[in-house]
Write a protein that holds these residues in place. Structure first.
Motif, PDB file in Angstrom:
ATOM      1  N   ALA A  78       0.864  -1.330  -0.053  1.00  0.00           N
ATOM      2  CA  ALA A  78       0.163  -0.062  -0.099  1.00  0.00           C
ATOM      3  C   ALA A  78       0.674   1.319   0.119  1.00  0.00           C
ATOM      4  O   ALA A  78       0.417   2.264  -0.856  1.00  0.00           O
ATOM      5  N   GLY A  79       1.961   1.366   0.693  1.00  0.00           N
ATOM      6  CA  GLY A  79       2.958   2.439   0.945  1.00  0.00           C
ATOM      7  C   GLY A  79       3.733   2.605  -0.566  1.00  0.00           C
ATOM      8  O   GLY A  79       3.552   3.835  -1.079  1.00  0.00           O
ATOM      9  N   LEU A  80       3.877   1.440  -1.160  1.00  0.00           N
ATOM     10  CA  LEU A  80       4.575   1.673  -2.345  1.00  0.00           C
ATOM     11  C   LEU A  80       3.643   2.314  -3.562  1.00  0.00           C
ATOM     12  O   LEU A  80       3.966   3.097  -4.464  1.00  0.00           O
ATOM     13  N   ALA A  81       2.258   1.715  -3.256  1.00  0.00           N
ATOM     14  CA  ALA A  81       1.278   2.167  -4.582  1.00  0.00           C
ATOM     15  C   ALA A  81       1.192   3.755  -4.343  1.00  0.00           C
ATOM     16  O   ALA A  81       0.991   4.483  -4.998  1.00  0.00           O
ATOM     17  N   ILE A  84       4.257   5.619  -5.948  1.00  0.00           N
ATOM     18  CA  ILE A  84       3.947   5.778  -7.277  1.00  0.00           C
ATOM     19  C   ILE A  84       3.092   6.628  -7.863  1.00  0.00           C
ATOM     20  O   ILE A  84       3.273   7.159  -8.487  1.00  0.00           O
ATOM     21  N   SER A  85       1.996   6.483  -7.064  1.00  0.00           N
ATOM     22  CA  SER A  85       0.788   7.584  -7.484  1.00  0.00           C
ATOM     23  C   SER A  85       1.312   8.936  -7.288  1.00  0.00           C
ATOM     24  O   SER A  85       0.964   9.785  -8.281  1.00  0.00           O
ATOM     25  N   ALA A  89       1.254  11.063 -10.620  1.00  0.00           N
ATOM     26  CA  ALA A  89       0.031  12.161 -10.723  1.00  0.00           C
ATOM     27  C   ALA A  89       0.361  13.297  -9.916  1.00  0.00           C
ATOM     28  O   ALA A  89      -0.391  14.350  -9.774  1.00  0.00           O
ATOM     29  N   ASP A  90       1.742  13.570  -9.319  1.00  0.00           N
ATOM     30  CA  ASP A  90       2.065  14.627  -8.749  1.00  0.00           C
ATOM     31  C   ASP A  90       0.983  15.134  -7.421  1.00  0.00           C
ATOM     32  O   ASP A  90       0.452  16.275  -7.484  1.00  0.00           O
ATOM     33  N   ASP A  92      -1.992  13.982  -6.642  1.00  0.00           N
ATOM     34  CA  ASP A  92      -3.129  14.285  -7.259  1.00  0.00           C
ATOM     35  C   ASP A  92      -4.286  13.277  -6.122  1.00  0.00           C
ATOM     36  O   ASP A  92      -3.907  12.088  -6.143  1.00  0.00           O
ATOM     37  N   LYS A  93      -5.094  13.884  -5.768  1.00  0.00           N
ATOM     38  CA  LYS A  93      -6.106  12.938  -4.571  1.00  0.00           C
ATOM     39  C   LYS A  93      -6.770  11.852  -5.425  1.00  0.00           C
ATOM     40  O   LYS A  93      -7.019  10.907  -4.649  1.00  0.00           O
ATOM     41  N   LEU A  94      -7.148  12.299  -6.541  1.00  0.00           N
ATOM     42  CA  LEU A  94      -8.019  11.465  -7.343  1.00  0.00           C
ATOM     43  C   LEU A  94      -7.010   9.985  -7.532  1.00  0.00           C
ATOM     44  O   LEU A  94      -7.402   8.850  -7.502  1.00  0.00           O
ATOM     45  N   ALA A  95      -5.853  10.592  -8.028  1.00  0.00           N
ATOM     46  CA  ALA A  95      -4.951   9.484  -8.297  1.00  0.00           C
ATOM     47  C   ALA A  95      -4.699   8.378  -7.327  1.00  0.00           C
ATOM     48  O   ALA A  95      -4.333   7.181  -7.210  1.00  0.00           O
ATOM     49  N   LEU A  96      -4.299   9.142  -6.128  1.00  0.00           N
ATOM     50  CA  LEU A  96      -4.214   8.564  -4.795  1.00  0.00           C
ATOM     51  C   LEU A  96      -5.293   7.568  -4.465  1.00  0.00           C
ATOM     52  O   LEU A  96      -5.120   6.429  -4.027  1.00  0.00           O
TER      53      LEU A  96
END
Length: 422
Positions: A78-81, A84-85, A89-90, A92-96
């Motif tokens: 989960a931390g790695l994901a 990466i996000s 996506a810099d 970006d909450k949606l990307a997160l």
């Protein structure tokens, strides 16, 4: 701060998912593995099976290291994901949010459901294959596992939850019986039947299979020598009870071969008294398995069943018990009418004295076994009287017709088709 390459992060995420899948599969395999098969493999020299059994015996430590590794890897995934996000996506909450959903699905499919289903279907092979890596990981993480276990124990103590003492993993008789029932697919029908009959020896008593008193063939010392000689010459048994005057008062047992050996000068009552041996009495209600052991210890083959008042009820032999285990193998004397083969096109005719247990076994009927032992007893208990010939009734899911009564008993009964004959 230097950014970690995305390729490295993706490789690390994949490694975490794969290693988490290993722990998930190991958890199911170790808990679902068949210990009996592992024991057999271990006795045949499988080191993996021996190691798997050793790990299974340390359930607390095994679960501790599996849960520790699995949760640590899932949290790392989960931390790695998240990292990466952020890079893609810099912040970006949606990307997160999307990355969180995707990594959850990936963990669920690739690290949980798939490996657990595969491990459950091949539990023994997986347990043997994973035993060595698990042992190494358990050694490396033993301090952390110890701390986790101690913390859990402390919390349980605060909650006043008492852990049961470790008990030896033994199998009850009912569990062993169920195991034997499930073995029908792996052993021959005959062997499975013998195995199941062995369990019944604990439930069946001598009263269930005894020869009733009125059917006992015995010698009366009050008879003339010619009558004694004729009865011995025409008998169909190797051992015969002996009485004098009153048939219920058995005073000894004679071996027919010994009688014939001594009969050069005729058979007389005094000669029979000299060669007969003491009768062996069996209390009513004795379990068959117990009686089998008694026959073995006392070197006996024939017993006379008596009630609490000493009244003779019947006779049982070693052969009768063996037949309950492996089926009939002795020759049936002509004067004993089993009547299991008498058909008239619509049903089968049986003697009223037929044992319900024999009928259930040979005809696959379902007569109750908790009350009377014979078909006659079951019918009389049902009517509370002696029924007349021609009376029809339904018992144990079978349609019956009384064909003949004699005195105080039902002599012959017709069991109508269909019955499930083997």
């Amino acid at each position: 701060m230097e950014t970690i390459p995305l390729s490295f992060l993706f490789i690390a995420l994949a490694c975490c998912l794969i290693t988490s899948a290993f722990f998930s599969a190991a958890e199911v395999a170790m808990l679902a593995a068949n210990r009996h098969r592992l024991n057999l493999a271990a006795k045949r020299g499988s080191h993996g099976a021996k190691l798997a059994l050793s790990l299974i015996s340390q359930t607390e430590d095994l679960l501790g290291v599996i849960l520790l590794g699995s949760n640590l890897l899932n949290a790392t995934s989960a931390g790695l994901a998240t990292v990466i996000s952020f890079q893609l996506a810099d912040n970006d909450k949606l990307a997160l949010a999307i990355s969180t959903v995707l990594v959850t699905i990936a963990i669920l499919i690739f690290s949980e459901a798939t490996p657990k289903i595969l491990a459950a279907k091949h539990a023994n092979q997986t347990a043997v294959m994973f035993s060595l890596p698990l042992k190494i990981i358990l050694i490396l993480l033993s301090p952390a596992v110890w701390m986790v276990n101690q913390t859990v124990r402390a919390i349980l103590r605060l909650l006043r939850v008492t852990l049961p003492a470790d008990e030896e993993d033994t199998m009850t008789s009912d569990e062993f019986r169920m195991l034997a029932l499930d073995s029908a697919r792996f052993v021959s029908k005959k062997h499975h039947s013998i195995l199941m009959n062995l369990f019944e020896l604990q439930q069946v008593t001598v009263d269930d299979i005894m020869i009733p008193r009125r059917n006992i063939e015995a010698l009366n010392l009050s008879m003339a020598p010619e009558q004694l000689a004729h009865q011995i010459a025409t008998c169909h048994h190797t051992r015969m009870p002996v009485y004098e005057g009153v048939s219920d008062d058995i005073i000894g047992i004679v071996h027919v071969r010994t009688v014939l050996h001594q009969a050069m000068h005729g058979i007389e009552a005094d000669m029979l008294r000299n060669i007969m041996r003491e009768p062996y009495f069996v209390p009513t209600g004795t379990q068959l398995f117990t009686q089998l052991q008694q026959f073995q210890e006392c070197k006996q083959r024939l017993g006379l069943i008596v009630d609490e008042y000493g009244e003779l009820l019947g006779l049982i032999t070693l052969e009768d018990i063996l037949e309950q285990m492996i089926g009939e193998f002795t020759t049936i004397p002509p004067n004993i009418d089993t009547t299991f083969d008498r058909h008239d096109g619509t049903g089968i005719i049986v003697d009223g004295s037929a044992l319900l247990r024999d009928l259930n076994r040979k005809l696959e009927t379902h007569f109750p076994l908790t009350g009377p032992n014979t078909l006659n007893g079951l019918i009389v208990e049902y009517f509370r009287a002696i029924p007349e010939a021609g009376t029809c009734l339904a018992l144990g899911g079978q349609r019956l017709e009384i064909l003949q009564t004699q005195g105080r008993t039902v002599k012959t009964v017709k069991i109508y088709f269909p019955y499930k004959a083997s």
